[in-house]
Design an enzyme around this catalytic site. Structure first.
Site, PDB file in Angstrom:
ATOM      1  N   ARG A   1       0.840  -1.193   0.000  1.00  0.00           N
ATOM      2  CA  ARG A   1       0.000   0.000   0.000  1.00  0.00           C
ATOM      3  C   ARG A   1       0.884   1.256   0.000  1.00  0.00           C
ATOM      4  O   ARG A   1       1.961   1.252   0.620  1.00  0.00           O
ATOM      5  CB  ARG A   1      -0.849  -0.051   1.273  1.00  0.00           C
TER       6      ARG A   1
ATOM      7  N   THR B   1      -9.966   0.501  -9.357  1.00  0.00           N
ATOM      8  CA  THR B   1      -9.015  -0.440  -8.795  1.00  0.00           C
ATOM      9  C   THR B   1      -9.104  -1.653  -9.699  1.00  0.00           C
ATOM     10  O   THR B   1     -10.011  -1.735 -10.509  1.00  0.00           O
ATOM     11  CB  THR B   1      -9.473  -0.779  -7.362  1.00  0.00           C
TER      12      THR B   1
ATOM     13  N   ASN C   1      -6.536   4.366  -6.862  1.00  0.00           N
ATOM     14  CA  ASN C   1      -7.703   4.961  -6.221  1.00  0.00           C
ATOM     15  C   ASN C   1      -8.672   5.432  -7.307  1.00  0.00           C
ATOM     16  O   ASN C   1      -9.434   4.642  -7.816  1.00  0.00           O
ATOM     17  CB  ASN C   1      -7.354   6.064  -5.226  1.00  0.00           C
TER      18      ASN C   1
ATOM     19  N   GLU D   1      -4.163   8.148  -3.635  1.00  0.00           N
ATOM     20  CA  GLU D   1      -4.548   7.309  -2.496  1.00  0.00           C
ATOM     21  C   GLU D   1      -4.699   8.116  -1.212  1.00  0.00           C
ATOM     22  O   GLU D   1      -5.301   7.642  -0.248  1.00  0.00           O
ATOM     23  CB  GLU D   1      -3.492   6.212  -2.295  1.00  0.00           C
TER      24      GLU D   1
ATOM     25  N   SER E   1      -7.737   1.053   3.746  1.00  0.00           N
ATOM     26  CA  SER E   1      -8.225   0.536   2.464  1.00  0.00           C
ATOM     27  C   SER E   1      -9.400  -0.399   2.694  1.00  0.00           C
ATOM     28  O   SER E   1      -9.635  -0.861   3.810  1.00  0.00           O
ATOM     29  CB  SER E   1      -7.086  -0.242   1.800  1.00  0.00           C
TER      30      SER E   1
ATOM     31  N   GLY F   1     -13.980   0.196  -3.930  1.00  0.00           N
ATOM     32  CA  GLY F   1     -13.894   1.005  -2.714  1.00  0.00           C
ATOM     33  C   GLY F   1     -14.604   0.313  -1.571  1.00  0.00           C
ATOM     34  O   GLY F   1     -14.412  -0.890  -1.339  1.00  0.00           O
TER      35      GLY F   1
END
Ligand code: DON
Length: 577
Positions: free
Chosen positions: A112, A386, A406, A425, A457, A479
């Site tokens: 991440r 994504t 994102n 992000e 996330s 999301g």
């Protein structure tokens, strides 16, 4: 609208759930990971399989399998390929999570993005303390320090069978020689360009991208070639790092120091037992794995209430929404980066705690939102930015990978001279407690901005095994809809015994506590007509959203993989004997 026939819950669904939670610890690896000695493994499946978001990535995976690669090699080749051919979400300028099952053992790679060193808690607030609209979404300030190249390097060097150069080769070819742009990509580009107009250099790199034409990315080909030759070091310390830092200078926060200090980390996956399956899923900084286990267990706890309730019937929608309310209340309060905030993983997944939450569910009418969680939020439309892919190899290894920029094409910033699209992000942090982000979800201090911290996330790459063998590999973009979508497909497969493709194609809906008593429906299978009236009669508001995931899943039946790409997207599946 067509509803599935009233289905009886399988006996399995009535079984109790035991959750065995391993805390999401911080397990950092040495920079140069020694490759595991390769044991010769007997093939246990009659084919390797992929479910990926475009055909170019499927071709790349096929090439890698034909060269003798395993699921990890194929996954890394797919990730780099999608950075070229699926640039709206595939990336090397973003980050993500990979759940692996290798030689019968579960692993989790967290790559991440992290907040830059110069990031501050209130960086997206104005003098009055209000969130500055768009600042965390578009342009240079929105970018987190990318993790994809580090993550791919870690997993490939640890578990891959082929050389690093071999797995980068397909992506380099697509970038250098070009690929044919399809309608969906072209229209996403057009939409995204409107958001970025006047704020970023997006058009310089992507303005020429037209449906049906060949699109070449020479700068990106050069970057990928350097990464192939010099390794991840080029991206974090070498020429590519210099170019990214130079692009940011005077515009954004990321410096060469940020890139040099970036680390992808191995973490313990969150694991639970459900209906005789082991669920291996994403730990914090994802909220998704905890959310998924809570959803699965609460539904199992409520088996008597679900008995004889038809899939996607008004009562089904109501019960699921009640469960989701409680999961999202916890998400907003407790979840953040475990390296900065002690996430109570064990408590949140404790079966006794979940049973207590399940007991609060009102089977007859929606519980008052405020009684579940105070605070108000708004929700923005969902987008498809994504991407997820699932891979299994003949030897029974599996990779479930979700990575992201994102928003579509992330921040819209392309690092000059690299062709690398940079993420946005930073919007996944809670810019201000109680103020919703792009996905309409709120957060607390657990997810406030701090240098080097990872934003919370929802990405939930998941693998289910039974008796040590892979049963399902699944994930999706979406999301905050990610783990509610995966949950619904798992229910469809295991509780309603639907074939995988049907399970993936079935109607999905979503509730997330805020806005109060709102059920989101999707254009692919809209909630309308009588069903809509019945759900409204139960006290819900219905709201359309423009997206409800793009599931890529593989189910193993005996020794045969069955793969499904969501009909909502342009994904493809491939079996490679
Ligand atoms: O990490 C997250 O949860 C989000 N940044 C994922 C974004 C996403 O799935 C967008 N696609 N619909």
């Amino acid at each position: 609208m067509k509803l599935f026939a009233r289905a009886k819950l399988s006996a399995a669904a009535l079984a109790t759930v035991t959750l065995v939670t391993v805390s999401a610890g911080f397990v950092e690896t040495a920079p140069a990971y020694a490759r595991a000695p390769s044991k010769p493994q007997p093939a246990i499946l009659n084919a390797s399989a992929v479910a990926v978001s475009d055909k170019y990535a499927a071709d790349a995976a096929e090439q890698i399998f034909n060269e003798g690669g395993n699921a990890v090699d194929a996954a890394v080749a797919i990730a780099f390929s999608l950075a070229v051919t699926y640039p709206e979400a595939g990336n090397i300028g973003g980050g993500g999570f990979m759940t692996l099952y290798v030689d019968g053992k579960p692993y989790f790679m967290d790559y991440r993005e992290r907040a830059p060193l110069a990031a501050t808690k209130n960086m997206y607030l104005d003098d009055q303390g209000n969130v500055i609209k768009g600042k965390s979404l578009f342009g240079y300030y929105a970018v987190g320090v990318p993790g994809t190249v580090a993550g791919m390097s870690e997993v490939q060097h640890r578990f891959g069978k082929l050389t690093w150069k071999q797995v980068l080769a397909p992506a380099i070819k697509y970038a250098r020689d070009g690929f044919v742009v399809d309608e969906a990509l072209a229209s996403r580009r057009e939409e995204a360009a409107k958001d970025f107009a006047g704020k970023t250099n997006f058009d310089t790199y992507f303005g020429a991208m037209k449906a049906g034409t060949t699109f070449k990315q020479p700068d990106l080909a050069a970057v990928l070639t350097r990464i192939a030759n010099q390794g991840a070091k080029d991206f974090y310390q070498g020429k590519t790092a210099d170019l990214i830092a130079a692009s940011m200078r005077g515009h954004g926060l990321i410096t060469k120091q940020d890139l040099q200090q970036y680390k992808a980390v191995w973490r313990e996956p969150v694991q639970g037992k459900w209906n005789g399956y082991d669920v291996i899923t994403a730990p914090p900084p994802s909220s998704g794995g905890i959310g998924l286990l809570q959803l699965l267990q609460m539904k199992a706890d409520l088996a008597p209430d679900f008995k004889d309730v038809a899939l996607n019937s008004p009562q089904y929608v109501h019960l699921i929404a009640e469960i989701e309310k409680r999961v999202f209340a916890d998400r907003a309060q407790y979840l953040g980066d475990p390296d900065f905030y002690k996430v109570p993983v064990a408590q949140l997944t404790d079966p006794a705690y979940i049973a207590r939450r399940a007991a609060e569910v009102n089977p007859n009418q929606p519980s008052d939102t405020k009684s579940v969680q105070p605070g108000l939020g708004t929700s923005m439309p969902e987008k498809a930015e994504t991407t997820h892919f699932s891979v299994v190899d003949k030897w029974g290894n599996a990779v479930s990978n979700t990575y992201t920029l994102n928003g579509w094409f992330g921040s819209g910033v392309v690092a000059e001279g690299t062709g690398i699209v940079l993420n946005d992000e930073m919007d996944d942090f809670s810019a201000k407690p109680g103020v919703a982000n792009m996905f309409g979800v709120v957060g607390s201090d657990a997810n406030s901005i701090e240098p080097k911290k990872r934003p919370l996330s929802s990405m939930t790459p998941t693998i289910m095994t039974k008796d040590g063998k892979v049963s399902l590999v699944i994930g999706t973009p979406g999301g905050s809809r990610i783990f509610t979508s995966i949950f619904q497909v798992i229910n469809n497969v295991y509780d309603f015994n639907m074939p995988l493709k049907e399970a993936v194609a079935a109607m999905r809906f979503h509730h997330q506590l805020l806005p109060p008593n709102t059920i989101f429906w999707e254009p692919y299978r809209p909630i309308d007509g009588e069903l809509a009236q019945q759900i409204e009669a139960k006290g819900y508001n219905l709201k359309g959203q423009d997206f409800s995931g793009d599931i890529q899943a593989i189910k193993i039946n005996g020794d045969t993989p069955d793969a499904a790409a969501d009909p909502r997207g342009r994904g493809v599946t491939r079996l490679i004997p």
